[in-house]
Motif scaffolding. Structure first.
Motif, PDB file in Angstrom:
ATOM      1  N   ASP A 109     -12.642  -8.266   1.866  1.00  0.00           N
ATOM      2  CA  ASP A 109     -12.889  -9.407   1.265  1.00  0.00           C
ATOM      3  C   ASP A 109     -11.660 -10.922   1.511  1.00  0.00           C
ATOM      4  OD1 ASP A 109     -15.003  -8.241  -0.484  1.00  0.00           O
ATOM      5  OD2 ASP A 109     -12.994  -7.987  -2.093  1.00  0.00           O
ATOM      6  N   ALA A 110     -10.636 -10.091   1.774  1.00  0.00           N
ATOM      7  CA  ALA A 110      -9.617 -11.287   2.014  1.00  0.00           C
ATOM      8  C   ALA A 110     -10.088 -12.832   3.212  1.00  0.00           C
ATOM      9  CB  ALA A 110      -8.464 -11.030   2.230  1.00  0.00           C
ATOM     10  N   GLN A 111     -10.827 -11.430   4.439  1.00  0.00           N
ATOM     11  CA  GLN A 111     -11.276 -12.390   5.746  1.00  0.00           C
ATOM     12  C   GLN A 111     -11.840 -12.784   5.100  1.00  0.00           C
ATOM     13  OE1 GLN A 111     -11.386  -8.239   7.309  1.00  0.00           O
ATOM     14  NE2 GLN A 111      -9.782  -8.258   8.496  1.00  0.00           N
ATOM     15  N   HIS A 112     -12.668 -12.831   4.842  1.00  0.00           N
ATOM     16  CA  HIS A 112     -14.488 -12.922   4.560  1.00  0.00           C
ATOM     17  C   HIS A 112     -13.956 -14.758   3.644  1.00  0.00           C
ATOM     18  CE1 HIS A 112     -18.346 -13.874   3.939  1.00  0.00           C
ATOM     19  NE2 HIS A 112     -17.886 -13.681   2.599  1.00  0.00           N
ATOM     20  N   LYS A 113     -12.858 -15.365   3.407  1.00  0.00           N
ATOM     21  CA  LYS A 113     -12.440 -15.752   2.829  1.00  0.00           C
ATOM     22  C   LYS A 113     -11.815 -16.808   3.153  1.00  0.00           C
ATOM     23  CE  LYS A 113     -12.908 -13.730  -2.360  1.00  0.00           C
ATOM     24  NZ  LYS A 113     -12.220 -13.166  -3.606  1.00  0.00           N
ATOM     25  N   GLY A 114     -11.239 -16.337   4.370  1.00  0.00           N
ATOM     26  CA  GLY A 114     -10.244 -16.378   5.354  1.00  0.00           C
ATOM     27  C   GLY A 114      -8.646 -17.179   4.203  1.00  0.00           C
ATOM     28  N   ASP A 115      -8.567 -15.902   3.387  1.00  0.00           N
ATOM     29  CA  ASP A 115      -7.156 -16.212   2.618  1.00  0.00           C
ATOM     30  C   ASP A 115      -6.378 -15.524   3.652  1.00  0.00           C
ATOM     31  OD1 ASP A 115      -5.355 -15.619   0.529  1.00  0.00           O
ATOM     32  OD2 ASP A 115      -6.612 -14.997  -0.677  1.00  0.00           O
ATOM     33  N   THR A 116      -5.461 -16.243   4.468  1.00  0.00           N
ATOM     34  CA  THR A 116      -4.034 -15.469   5.293  1.00  0.00           C
ATOM     35  C   THR A 116      -3.320 -15.175   4.342  1.00  0.00           C
ATOM     36  OG1 THR A 116      -4.965 -17.138   6.579  1.00  0.00           O
ATOM     37  CG2 THR A 116      -2.203 -16.074   6.767  1.00  0.00           C
ATOM     38  N   ALA A 117      -3.042 -15.461   2.533  1.00  0.00           N
ATOM     39  CA  ALA A 117      -2.239 -14.900   2.019  1.00  0.00           C
ATOM     40  C   ALA A 117      -1.919 -13.576   1.580  1.00  0.00           C
ATOM     41  CB  ALA A 117      -1.049 -15.568   1.057  1.00  0.00           C
ATOM     42  N   ALA A 118      -3.642 -13.436   1.321  1.00  0.00           N
ATOM     43  CA  ALA A 118      -3.709 -12.276   0.991  1.00  0.00           C
ATOM     44  C   ALA A 118      -3.654 -10.565   2.012  1.00  0.00           C
ATOM     45  CB  ALA A 118      -4.706 -12.251   0.488  1.00  0.00           C
ATOM     46  N   ILE A 119      -4.355 -11.427   3.295  1.00  0.00           N
ATOM     47  CA  ILE A 119      -4.255 -10.166   3.940  1.00  0.00           C
ATOM     48  C   ILE A 119      -3.090 -10.086   4.825  1.00  0.00           C
ATOM     49  CG2 ILE A 119      -4.637 -10.536   6.369  1.00  0.00           C
ATOM     50  CD1 ILE A 119      -7.319 -12.172   6.327  1.00  0.00           C
ATOM     51  N   ILE A 120      -2.042 -10.744   4.515  1.00  0.00           N
ATOM     52  CA  ILE A 120      -0.641  -9.917   4.845  1.00  0.00           C
ATOM     53  C   ILE A 120      -0.022  -9.314   4.135  1.00  0.00           C
ATOM     54  CG2 ILE A 120       1.587 -10.711   5.019  1.00  0.00           C
ATOM     55  CD1 ILE A 120       0.656 -13.693   6.448  1.00  0.00           C
ATOM     56  N   GLY A 121      -0.486 -10.076   2.246  1.00  0.00           N
ATOM     57  CA  GLY A 121       0.023  -8.914   1.562  1.00  0.00           C
ATOM     58  C   GLY A 121      -0.445  -7.379   1.156  1.00  0.00           C
ATOM     59  N   LEU A 122      -1.523  -7.557   1.645  1.00  0.00           N
ATOM     60  CA  LEU A 122      -2.140  -6.011   2.007  1.00  0.00           C
ATOM     61  C   LEU A 122      -1.747  -5.224   3.208  1.00  0.00           C
ATOM     62  CD1 LEU A 122      -5.644  -6.998   1.662  1.00  0.00           C
ATOM     63  CD2 LEU A 122      -4.657  -5.654   0.012  1.00  0.00           C
ATOM     64  N   GLN A 123      -0.698  -5.718   3.667  1.00  0.00           N
ATOM     65  CA  GLN A 123      -0.222  -4.587   4.977  1.00  0.00           C
ATOM     66  C   GLN A 123       0.337  -3.465   4.464  1.00  0.00           C
ATOM     67  OE1 GLN A 123      -1.734  -5.764   7.556  1.00  0.00           O
ATOM     68  NE2 GLN A 123      -2.591  -7.190   6.611  1.00  0.00           N
ATOM     69  N   ASN A 124       1.449  -3.179   3.725  1.00  0.00           N
ATOM     70  CA  ASN A 124       2.310  -2.566   3.424  1.00  0.00           C
ATOM     71  C   ASN A 124       0.774  -1.608   2.388  1.00  0.00           C
ATOM     72  OD1 ASN A 124       4.301  -4.151   4.113  1.00  0.00           O
ATOM     73  ND2 ASN A 124       5.121  -4.535   1.966  1.00  0.00           N
ATOM     74  N   ALA A 125      -0.181  -2.192   1.792  1.00  0.00           N
ATOM     75  CA  ALA A 125      -0.711  -0.828   1.114  1.00  0.00           C
ATOM     76  C   ALA A 125      -1.579  -0.230   2.298  1.00  0.00           C
ATOM     77  CB  ALA A 125      -1.231  -1.622  -0.057  1.00  0.00           C
ATOM     78  N   LEU A 126      -2.453  -0.378   3.059  1.00  0.00           N
ATOM     79  CA  LEU A 126      -2.415  -0.806   4.549  1.00  0.00           C
ATOM     80  C   LEU A 126      -2.003   0.238   4.798  1.00  0.00           C
ATOM     81  CD1 LEU A 126      -4.257  -4.028   5.990  1.00  0.00           C
ATOM     82  CD2 LEU A 126      -5.687  -1.844   4.426  1.00  0.00           C
ATOM     83  N   LYS A 127      -0.558   0.363   5.626  1.00  0.00           N
ATOM     84  CA  LYS A 127      -0.049   1.210   6.423  1.00  0.00           C
ATOM     85  C   LYS A 127       0.301   2.072   5.539  1.00  0.00           C
ATOM     86  CE  LYS A 127       4.134  -0.127   6.865  1.00  0.00           C
ATOM     87  NZ  LYS A 127       5.084   0.310   8.166  1.00  0.00           N
ATOM     88  N   PHE A 128       1.104   2.629   4.686  1.00  0.00           N
ATOM     89  CA  PHE A 128       0.537   3.003   3.379  1.00  0.00           C
ATOM     90  C   PHE A 128      -0.480   4.439   3.254  1.00  0.00           C
ATOM     91  CE2 PHE A 128       1.844   5.658  -0.571  1.00  0.00           C
ATOM     92  CZ  PHE A 128       3.152   6.338   0.089  1.00  0.00           C
ATOM     93  N   ASN A 129      -1.645   3.767   2.577  1.00  0.00           N
ATOM     94  CA  ASN A 129      -2.566   4.417   2.413  1.00  0.00           C
ATOM     95  C   ASN A 129      -3.396   4.900   3.870  1.00  0.00           C
ATOM     96  OD1 ASN A 129      -2.574   4.953  -0.134  1.00  0.00           O
ATOM     97  ND2 ASN A 129      -1.894   2.768  -0.375  1.00  0.00           N
ATOM     98  N   CYS A 130      -3.653   4.325   4.717  1.00  0.00           N
ATOM     99  CA  CYS A 130      -4.248   4.482   5.617  1.00  0.00           C
ATOM    100  C   CYS A 130      -4.126   5.193   6.573  1.00  0.00           C
ATOM    101  CB  CYS A 130      -5.043   3.368   6.769  1.00  0.00           C
ATOM    102  SG  CYS A 130      -6.131   1.926   5.345  1.00  0.00           S
TER     103      CYS A 130
END
Ligand SMILES: [Fe+2]
Length: 262
Positions: A109-130
């Motif tokens: 969703d963040a990529q679709h909206k071009g929301d760079t701040a949201a993309i950066i904010g997801l990095q910890n959740a992505l690293k931990f869960n994925c």
């Protein structure tokens, strides 16, 4: 300006309509208005369709799933109890899958909206869960009952590398045990492969940091030293758990990981 907005809305409606119904041929007796409609649809498909296709493809690729297991929960007893393995797989790994998929959906969703701040904010959740999903998917395959070869290292390239670099399998296990037991808090012990030097490497990662994305090393063997992996059986005595786990290491899988790494 108003005209452009109307056209944009109109094209958008066509876009949704044609997503579900895509005429691919032009009927012989189509009136001019229908022909115009068809032409605009064709133009929209050529110009706009790739973007929405990418969105759906991104979401389709986002889906993490629990992998199938090659053993029953009780097969690794007495080294690891069925209760631990069942909870570990069905509850802990499932939580990484569920939360990883949620983070990936938010990323799309963040990529679709071009929301760079949201993309950066997801990095910890992505690293931990994925990362948790990747690590556990490796770990399950690294394990096997002694009746199915667990604990037995064959005479192939992996043994040769271990003996050349560490002296013997016992010495590798001693070094990796000490390193893994020394993980502060929760994390993983690893036998990794460094492609550049063609050498095996013993190391650790904290939390659910996945080995290859964070170090470049290819994971061959991972030992989970989160308390959920052993506490119900070994309580706080992590060294006993790590000492015992060598009896159910699936060296054939580790060897296969080395082969695939090259
Ligand atoms: Fe775990």
């Amino acid at each position: 300006m108003q005209y452009m907005q109307c056209m944009k809305r109109y094209l958008s409606n066509l876009h949704l309509f044609s997503f579900f119904s895509r005429p691919t041929t032009l009927p012989s007796f189509r009136p001019f208005v229908d022909y115009l409609f068809w032409t605009m649809q064709s133009f929209r498909r050529a110009v706009c369709a790739p973007s929405i296709t990418r969105v759906f493809q991104t979401r389709a690729m986002s889906s993490l799933k629990l992998p199938d297991l090659s053993w029953d929960f009780g097969e690794l007893e007495p080294v690891i109890s069925a209760e631990i393995m069942k909870l570990h797989y069905q509850k802990h790994h499932q939580a990484y899958v569920t939360n990883g998929n949620l983070a990936l959906e938010k990323l799309a969703d963040a990529q679709h909206k071009g929301d760079t701040a949201a993309i950066i904010g997801l990095q910890n959740a992505l690293k931990f869960n994925c990362g948790g999903h990747l690590n556990h998917s490796i770990f399950w395959k690294n394990l096997a009952s002694p009746k199915k070869g667990g604990g037995h290292l064959g005479s192939g390239e992996l043994r040769k590398k271990i003996e050349t670099q560490f002296g013997s399998l016992d010495k590798l296990q001693a070094q990796m045990s000490a390193t893994t037991v020394g993980v502060q808090g929760s994390g993983w012990g690893w036998l990794g492969y460094d492609k550049a030097s063609d050498r095996l490497v013993v190391t650790t990662t904290p939390n659910q940091d996945p080995l290859q994305p964070t170090t470049g090393l290819v994971p061959l063997l991972g030992i989970d030293v989160w308390e959920h992996a052993y506490y119900l059986q070994y309580k706080n005595v992590r060294p006993d758990y790590v000492k015992e786990i060598w009896k159910v290491i699936n060296w054939a899988d580790v060897e296969n990981n080395l082969k695939n790494a090259k």
